[in-house]
Design an enzyme around this catalytic site. Structure first.
Site, PDB file in Angstrom:
ATOM      1  N   TYR A 149       0.779  -1.233   0.000  1.00 27.40           N
ATOM      2  CA  TYR A 149       0.000   0.000   0.000  1.00 27.40           C
ATOM      3  C   TYR A 149       0.815   1.291   0.000  1.00 27.40           C
ATOM      4  O   TYR A 149       0.270   2.363  -0.248  1.00 27.40           O
ATOM      5  CB  TYR A 149      -0.994  -0.030   1.163  1.00 27.40           C
ATOM      6  CG  TYR A 149      -1.990  -1.149   0.972  1.00 27.40           C
ATOM      7  CD1 TYR A 149      -3.043  -1.004   0.075  1.00 27.40           C
ATOM      8  CD2 TYR A 149      -1.847  -2.362   1.631  1.00 27.40           C
ATOM      9  CE1 TYR A 149      -3.940  -2.031  -0.142  1.00 27.40           C
ATOM     10  CE2 TYR A 149      -2.741  -3.393   1.418  1.00 27.40           C
ATOM     11  CZ  TYR A 149      -3.791  -3.230   0.530  1.00 27.40           C
ATOM     12  OH  TYR A 149      -4.669  -4.255   0.308  1.00 27.40           O
ATOM     13  N   TYR A 431     -10.261  -4.024   9.932  1.00 22.09           N
ATOM     14  CA  TYR A 431     -11.388  -3.692   9.056  1.00 22.09           C
ATOM     15  C   TYR A 431     -11.007  -3.907   7.603  1.00 22.09           C
ATOM     16  O   TYR A 431      -9.872  -4.200   7.299  1.00 22.09           O
ATOM     17  CB  TYR A 431     -11.887  -2.258   9.294  1.00 22.09           C
ATOM     18  CG  TYR A 431     -10.921  -1.132   8.981  1.00 22.09           C
ATOM     19  CD1 TYR A 431     -10.921  -0.542   7.737  1.00 22.09           C
ATOM     20  CD2 TYR A 431     -10.032  -0.654   9.937  1.00 22.09           C
ATOM     21  CE1 TYR A 431     -10.066   0.512   7.445  1.00 22.09           C
ATOM     22  CE2 TYR A 431      -9.177   0.395   9.665  1.00 22.09           C
ATOM     23  CZ  TYR A 431      -9.186   0.972   8.420  1.00 22.09           C
ATOM     24  OH  TYR A 431      -8.333   2.023   8.155  1.00 22.09           O
TER      25      TYR A 431
END
Length: 431
Positions: A149, A431
């Site tokens: 990322y 999450y």
């Protein structure tokens, strides 16, 4: 911004065009449509190497996903399931002195049959453009792989601690029991307690986000398909005034050869130091338990100072919450700071969202004013590094020592003092 609003934001046209040129359909997966919902959820499970979900698991997951913006990439030659998935929603992110709307990203998968075709790039860059269109100053995610990322501007902003405790060796050194009491809780009560306590306490530490019902059901052993559900136990701490101030979900796994067990803690959430001490005492002194393991604890958790032998505590720091600054003026203006500051910051952002030279002035009250400037920069850093220090959990000076932030020594020290926060940052959920 409420959940229904972001679910109707259209797919990113740039990513849609690029994927269409490769014969792929990039579209919203509608959780109100049975085929869309089942295909998305089965593809999501496949992407994370989970077992194929049961009908009960699909129904439970579908309820959670209804509040999110779910996107699938479909290959007409590969069947009806998407070959890539992503979902997102807007949630409050706690910061020093307040909170900000964060574009949360989850369920990022690409099928093994379609890897290395640029699909993940189109998904992630599409999410960032959608977030910017929606006015979210920051995006965030938790990562199953740590090397992906950074290329999209995300930085590991919220480090957490993983503890392994040798309870046979540790010994309790945290003083006598408080006036409150610790009692067992049934699973439904446990889920309710965890949900309420998280919401009540999440504003206390930078890095936290709001939870959702399915998360607490999973922690409490109420999720369909949870193979450890029958083993989940819970305790709750009730203070002298009768208020529940803490809860813990855990399982016990028997170790071979000796009638001893390992405690595997799923979640500890407390709203007071008294409750945390009581729960840790329960763990340290639990009969027939020789080892306890827990993750997602803050770096300033007092556990090492509650035991007689600190060498019984193995502490591992690891990345957890990843953030990405999109709107630098809105993002930096949403938090308060620990010290005054007046510097020019050059931010390099290959995707363009936060790039520029910025004059940052922080007054004695900790409030920030920021504006574009033509002045020469005092400090230069990439958007990954800015995103990493943003929540106050990582020092700019530490990144400078690693050669990732550059500038005048005094300016770097001042930047570190201003951005760092106490108590330590935390993100207590995935999450």
């Amino acid at each position: 911004m409420t959940a229904p609003e972001e679910t109707i934001i259209s797919v990113d046209p740039d990513s849609q065009r690029r994927l269409r040129e490769r014969g792929l359909d990039y579209r919203i997966a509608d959780m109100a449509v049975d085929a869309d919902a089942e295909g998305f959820l089965r593809a999501d499970s496949r992407g994370f190497l989970d077992e194929d979900p049961t009908d009960a698991e699909l129904a439970q997951a579908r309820e959670t996903m209804r509040a999110r913006r779910n996107i699938g990439v479909y290959d007409p030659a590969a069947g009806t399931w998407p070959i890539a998935t992503v979902n997102s929603w807007v949630t409050p992110l706690t910061l020093p002195g307040g909170e900000v709307d964060m574009w949360a990203i989850s369920s990022v998968t690409v099928a093994g049959t379609h890897r290395r075709r640029g699909i993940a790039r189109d998904l992630l860059e599409g999410e960032l453009r959608a977030a910017a269109r929606a006015g979210a100053p920051v995006a965030g995610l938790t990562a199953s792989e740590a090397t992906i990322y950074g290329r999209y501007g995300f930085g590991p902003a919220v480090p957490v601690m993983r503890f392994t405790l040798d309870t046979a060796r540790a010994g309790w050194a945290g003083g006598e029991a408080s006036a409150g009491r610790l009692v067992y809780a049934d699973k439904q009560t446990l889920a309710d307690d965890l949900e309420r306590l998280h919401e009540a306490s999440r504003s206390h530490r930078s890095g936290q986000i709001a939870g959702w019902r399915g998360r607490w059901q999973r922690m409490a052993g109420l999720a369909a398909g949870d193979k450890e559900a029958a083993a989940v136990r819970g305790v709750r701490f009730i203070d002298a005034d009768g208020a529940v101030q803490g809860a813990m979900a855990y399982t016990l796994a028997e170790l071979p050869g000796g009638f001893r067990s390992e405690m595997r803690i799923r979640s500890i959430i407390t709203a007071s130091d008294e409750a945390l001490r009581a729960i840790w005492r329960f763990v340290v002194q639990h009969d027939l338990v020789t080892t306890a393991r827990v993750d997602l604890r803050p770096l300033d958790d007092p556990l090492p100072w509650l035991v007689a032998d600190q060498r019984a505590v193995t502490a591992e720091v690891h990345d957890h919450g990843w953030l990405r600054v999109l709107d630098i003026e809105a993002a930096l203006g949403a938090r308060t700071y620990s010290a005054p500051l007046d510097i020019v910051l050059r931010v390099e952002d290959p995707l363009g969202f936060a790039a520029g030279d910025w004059r940052i002035r922080i007054d004695e009250s900790g409030r920030c004013r920021i504006a574009a400037t033509s002045a020469s920069p005092d400090v230069t850093l990439g958007v990954v590094e800015l995103s990493t220090i943003y929540a106050g959990g990582v020092s700019a000076s530490q990144l400078a020592a690693a050669g990732r932030v550059h500038g005048d020594g005094d300016a770097l020290s001042a930047l570190s003092r201003a951005f760092l926060t106490a108590p330590a940052v935390l993100l207590g959920i995935w999450y």
